[in-house]
Design a protein around this motif. Sequence first.
Motif, PDB file in Angstrom:
ATOM      1  N   LEU A 147     -49.026  26.980  59.474  1.00 45.52           N
ATOM      2  CA  LEU A 147     -47.809  27.363  58.557  1.00 45.52           C
ATOM      3  C   LEU A 147     -46.772  28.010  59.413  1.00 45.52           C
ATOM      4  CD1 LEU A 147     -49.482  28.556  55.247  1.00 45.52           C
ATOM      5  CD2 LEU A 147     -48.040  26.323  55.832  1.00 45.52           C
ATOM      6  N   ASP A 148     -47.092  28.898  60.191  1.00 45.19           N
ATOM      7  CA  ASP A 148     -45.982  29.717  61.057  1.00 45.19           C
ATOM      8  C   ASP A 148     -45.525  28.566  62.219  1.00 45.19           C
ATOM      9  OD1 ASP A 148     -44.600  31.996  61.953  1.00 45.19           O
ATOM     10  OD2 ASP A 148     -45.915  32.430  63.485  1.00 45.19           O
ATOM     11  N   ALA A 149     -46.387  27.989  62.852  1.00 42.69           N
ATOM     12  CA  ALA A 149     -46.015  27.145  63.686  1.00 42.69           C
ATOM     13  C   ALA A 149     -45.070  25.834  63.083  1.00 42.69           C
ATOM     14  CB  ALA A 149     -47.002  26.363  64.550  1.00 42.69           C
ATOM     15  N   ALA A 150     -45.362  25.603  61.968  1.00 40.34           N
ATOM     16  CA  ALA A 150     -44.635  24.533  61.337  1.00 40.34           C
ATOM     17  C   ALA A 150     -43.116  25.128  60.813  1.00 40.34           C
ATOM     18  CB  ALA A 150     -45.114  23.961  60.182  1.00 40.34           C
ATOM     19  N   GLY A 151     -43.046  26.371  60.524  1.00 38.45           N
ATOM     20  CA  GLY A 151     -41.796  26.981  60.078  1.00 38.45           C
ATOM     21  C   GLY A 151     -40.908  27.336  61.708  1.00 38.45           C
ATOM     22  N   VAL A 152     -41.652  27.547  62.645  1.00 38.77           N
ATOM     23  CA  VAL A 152     -40.796  27.712  63.773  1.00 38.77           C
ATOM     24  C   VAL A 152     -40.200  26.412  64.074  1.00 38.77           C
ATOM     25  CG1 VAL A 152     -40.991  28.191  66.043  1.00 38.77           C
ATOM     26  CG2 VAL A 152     -41.913  29.735  64.652  1.00 38.77           C
ATOM     27  N   THR A 153     -41.153  25.189  64.123  1.00 41.06           N
ATOM     28  CA  THR A 153     -40.729  24.074  64.512  1.00 41.06           C
ATOM     29  C   THR A 153     -39.553  23.432  63.740  1.00 41.06           C
ATOM     30  OG1 THR A 153     -43.061  23.397  65.476  1.00 41.06           O
ATOM     31  CG2 THR A 153     -41.595  21.664  64.935  1.00 41.06           C
ATOM     32  N   GLY A 154     -39.695  23.640  62.183  1.00 35.96           N
ATOM     33  CA  GLY A 154     -38.729  23.092  61.458  1.00 35.96           C
ATOM     34  C   GLY A 154     -37.494  23.845  61.521  1.00 35.96           C
TER      35      GLY A 154
END
Length: 165
Positions: A147-154
Amino acid sequence: MTLLRDEGLTAEELAVWRMLQRAQVRITRRLESELLVAHDLPLASYEVLMQLAEAAGRRLRMNDLADRVLLSRSGLTRLIDRLQRDGLVTREACPDDARGLFAVLTDAGAGRLAEATPTYLRGIRTQFLDMLGNGEMGQIRAMLGRLDAAGVTGAAASAAGGGAP
């Protein structure tokens, strides 16, 4: 329910989302209450003091600190004003940027943080970690990491004009 189908969510998916929200709010409220009662220190103030204590030279640029504690720039400014009035932090000009400011942890702030940390850690243990069974820590870490990585990517895609996360 039509609303769920229209947005592509099942009742179970929405229930899991709501459970995550309730758990986070419940744990945060209890930590906040324990810190306030024992140390007259709101959770957001504790988080700021902790971030400064962990930073090199016990200082962070205001923008970086706001990002780390998940506050708006104006919200952090108001919080730093209160912490400065209490003698827990100071502000210093950034030598390489006339507009930049550092928030700096004072000795009094470090002392207050040291007093409050056992309460904070005990709260995390009793309100969260003690609820986990064998192997669940790794599972939660993996899920939250995604979730954290997806937030950074998003966020990076949105900033670059790549659309919503």
